[in-house]
Design a protein around this motif. Structure first.
Motif, PDB file in Angstrom:
ATOM      1  N   SER A 151       0.838  -1.203   0.000  1.00 51.60           N
ATOM      2  CA  SER A 151       0.000   0.000   0.000  1.00 51.60           C
ATOM      3  C   SER A 151       0.873   1.253   0.000  1.00 51.60           C
ATOM      4  O   SER A 151       1.960   1.281   0.587  1.00 51.60           O
ATOM      5  CB  SER A 151      -0.918   0.008   1.229  1.00 51.60           C
ATOM      6  N   ASP A 198      -1.111   7.453 -11.583  1.00 52.79           N
ATOM      7  CA  ASP A 198      -1.714   7.469 -10.247  1.00 52.79           C
ATOM      8  C   ASP A 198      -3.221   7.221 -10.324  1.00 52.79           C
ATOM      9  O   ASP A 198      -3.812   6.630  -9.415  1.00 52.79           O
ATOM     10  CB  ASP A 198      -1.425   8.822  -9.585  1.00 52.79           C
ATOM     11  N   LYS A 199      -3.824   7.640 -11.427  1.00 58.63           N
ATOM     12  CA  LYS A 199      -5.269   7.474 -11.590  1.00 58.63           C
ATOM     13  C   LYS A 199      -5.651   6.189 -12.319  1.00 58.63           C
ATOM     14  O   LYS A 199      -6.817   5.779 -12.289  1.00 58.63           O
ATOM     15  CB  LYS A 199      -5.838   8.677 -12.357  1.00 58.63           C
ATOM     16  N   ASN A 200      -4.674   5.572 -12.977  1.00 57.45           N
ATOM     17  CA  ASN A 200      -4.969   4.383 -13.775  1.00 57.45           C
ATOM     18  C   ASN A 200      -4.183   3.197 -13.206  1.00 57.45           C
ATOM     19  O   ASN A 200      -3.009   2.994 -13.528  1.00 57.45           O
ATOM     20  CB  ASN A 200      -4.585   4.640 -15.238  1.00 57.45           C
ATOM     21  N   GLU A 201      -4.855   2.423 -12.360  1.00 59.57           N
ATOM     22  CA  GLU A 201      -4.167   1.324 -11.671  1.00 59.57           C
ATOM     23  C   GLU A 201      -3.685   0.252 -12.637  1.00 59.57           C
ATOM     24  O   GLU A 201      -2.613  -0.322 -12.465  1.00 59.57           O
ATOM     25  CB  GLU A 201      -5.099   0.687 -10.631  1.00 59.57           C
ATOM     26  N   GLU A 202      -4.440  -0.012 -13.693  1.00 59.78           N
ATOM     27  CA  GLU A 202      -4.052  -1.034 -14.668  1.00 59.78           C
ATOM     28  C   GLU A 202      -2.723  -0.673 -15.327  1.00 59.78           C
ATOM     29  O   GLU A 202      -1.835  -1.522 -15.475  1.00 59.78           O
ATOM     30  CB  GLU A 202      -5.140  -1.205 -15.726  1.00 59.78           C
ATOM     31  N   LYS A 213       4.629   5.481  -4.550  1.00 52.59           N
ATOM     32  CA  LYS A 213       4.370   4.830  -5.834  1.00 52.59           C
ATOM     33  C   LYS A 213       5.579   4.921  -6.758  1.00 52.59           C
ATOM     34  O   LYS A 213       5.886   3.981  -7.501  1.00 52.59           O
ATOM     35  CB  LYS A 213       3.147   5.461  -6.514  1.00 52.59           C
ATOM     36  N   TYR A 252      -0.475   1.353 -14.092  1.00 51.71           N
ATOM     37  CA  TYR A 252       0.568   1.346 -13.053  1.00 51.71           C
ATOM     38  C   TYR A 252       1.072  -0.068 -12.787  1.00 51.71           C
ATOM     39  O   TYR A 252       2.294  -0.305 -12.686  1.00 51.71           O
ATOM     40  CB  TYR A 252       0.015   1.977 -11.769  1.00 51.71           C
ATOM     41  N   LEU A 253       0.171  -1.028 -12.708  1.00 49.44           N
ATOM     42  CA  LEU A 253       0.555  -2.402 -12.375  1.00 49.44           C
ATOM     43  C   LEU A 253       1.382  -3.069 -13.462  1.00 49.44           C
ATOM     44  O   LEU A 253       2.048  -4.079 -13.211  1.00 49.44           O
ATOM     45  CB  LEU A 253      -0.690  -3.236 -12.068  1.00 49.44           C
TER      46      LEU A 253
END
Length: 358
Positions: free
Chosen positions: A182, A304-308, A237, A310-311
């Motif tokens: 987290s 930061d707004k798009n988790e897909e 992050k 980022y991952l």
């Protein structure tokens, strides 16, 4: 009469013993016993003896002398076998063993300008002097007289005789879907060496105008203890993995620290191509991929707004894991292992050109 009779009896007896002795000697010399008589087959006896001799000779350790403790920092000299699976190596700091040492490690940053703290005794014919350096050319003084002094190089340079990187990517034992820890911060930077003239400082000053950077270190009046160092990087992050100078192959723990804890490094250093020689291209973000610090900031805000999206920067973890090296003990053991495997003569006669350029 008794004496003559006695001689007539003894002579045949002695002659018989002599003949029997000759027969036994010939029997032992020429008779080939069946292999089942022996615990080791006859045809393998000589090989068995060779192996015994080889085993005994292997017990003679390769001796590596630490002539100058790197930055004066000592380390456990008995760890090669237990920690790094490098056997038959004897690391020592005892200069009385100089004439018996197969290698002498000399740390560049600790050499005096007049070379007066280098070994003054003649170099044994079998001995190799090893130039150790982990700093960039910008932060390594160019010393007159050392260009043709060494036999081997030990550094982060990918073409070093003994490659001593700050980290590496190793195959993972099994695939797994990695879930980053987290995060409660977007961008972080911990810096100790602050110089307004550094490229990284200039880039940071512009970047922070467009995205909030949680900056720590003396320059910001926010000391981070050793215990808090890695947890702080984990909580972000993105981490600014900005090198203190830009040189070929100079990629330090600043890259591998965030990779190891599930944070995406934003790198400033050599080219992307240099980074991709040691780490997967989708594991980091390079400042050179953006036309300006503002464009980089916009991209970080998008991730930061798009988790897909980022991952995707953690896909590499399905197949690889990070290895970080134990400075400088592991590198000394690597040098010892190299000397065990390379007995041939070597000389390095262009250190200045190779490291500092023409």
């Amino acid at each position: 009469m008794a004496s003559g009779s006695s001689n007539r009896v003894l002579r045949p007896l002695l002659l018989g013993i002599l003949v029997l002795g000759v027969f036994v000697t010939l029997f032992v010399m020429y008779f080939k016993p069946y292999t089942s008589w022996l615990s080791v087959p006859v045809e393998s006896v000589s090989e068995h003896v060779k192996n015994l001799i080889s085993t005994k000779s292997d017990k003679n350790p390769t001796i590596v002398l630490i002539w100058l403790w790197p930055f004066g920092s000592k380390f456990d000299l008995s760890v090669c076998s237990s920690l790094f699976e490098v056997d038959n190596c004897l690391l020592t700091a005892d200069r009385n063993l100089y004439n018996k040492s197969h290698g002498v490690i000399i740390h560049h940053r600790d050499i005096r300008g007049d070379l007066s703290n280098l070994p003054q005794l003649p170099r044994p014919f079998f001995q190799k002097w090893i130039w150790m350096n982990f700093e960039s050319p910008t932060h390594s003084a160019k010393l007159p007289g050392i260009e043709k002094l060494f036999n081997l190089t030990l550094s982060y340079h990918l073409d070093s005789n003994i490659l001593a990187p700050y980290g590496a990517m190793l195959p993972a034992e099994g695939e797994e879907n990695f879930v980053p820890p987290s995060k409660n911060k977007l961008v972080c930077w911990i810096v100790s060496n602050w110089n307004p003239g550094h490229v990284r400082v200039k880039y940071f000053n512009e970047l922070q105008k467009h995205v909030k950077v949680h900056a720590y270190g003396r320059a910001f009046g926010k000391h981070i203890s050793d215990n808090d160092f890695m947890p702080t990087i984990t909580s972000c992050k993105f981490y600014l993995s900005f090198e203190n100078s830009v040189h070929k192959d100079y990629i330090t723990e600043k890259l591998f620290n965030p990779l190891s804890v599930g944070t995406v490094p934003v790198v400033l250093g050599p080219t992307r191509q240099d980074y991709e020689k040691i780490v997967q291209g989708d594991a980091f973000i390079h400042v050179d991929d953006f036309s300006s610090p503002k464009d980089l900031a916009d991209y970080l805000l998008l991730l930061d707004k798009n988790e897909e999206m980022y991952l995707r920067y953690f896909e590499w973890r399905r197949h690889f894991k990070v290895k970080q090296f134990l400075f400088t003990a592991e590198h000394a053991c690597m040098a010892c292992d190299y000397l065990r495997k390379h007995k041939e003569y070597k000389a390095f006669n262009d250190l200045d050109t190779w490291f500092w350029g023409s």
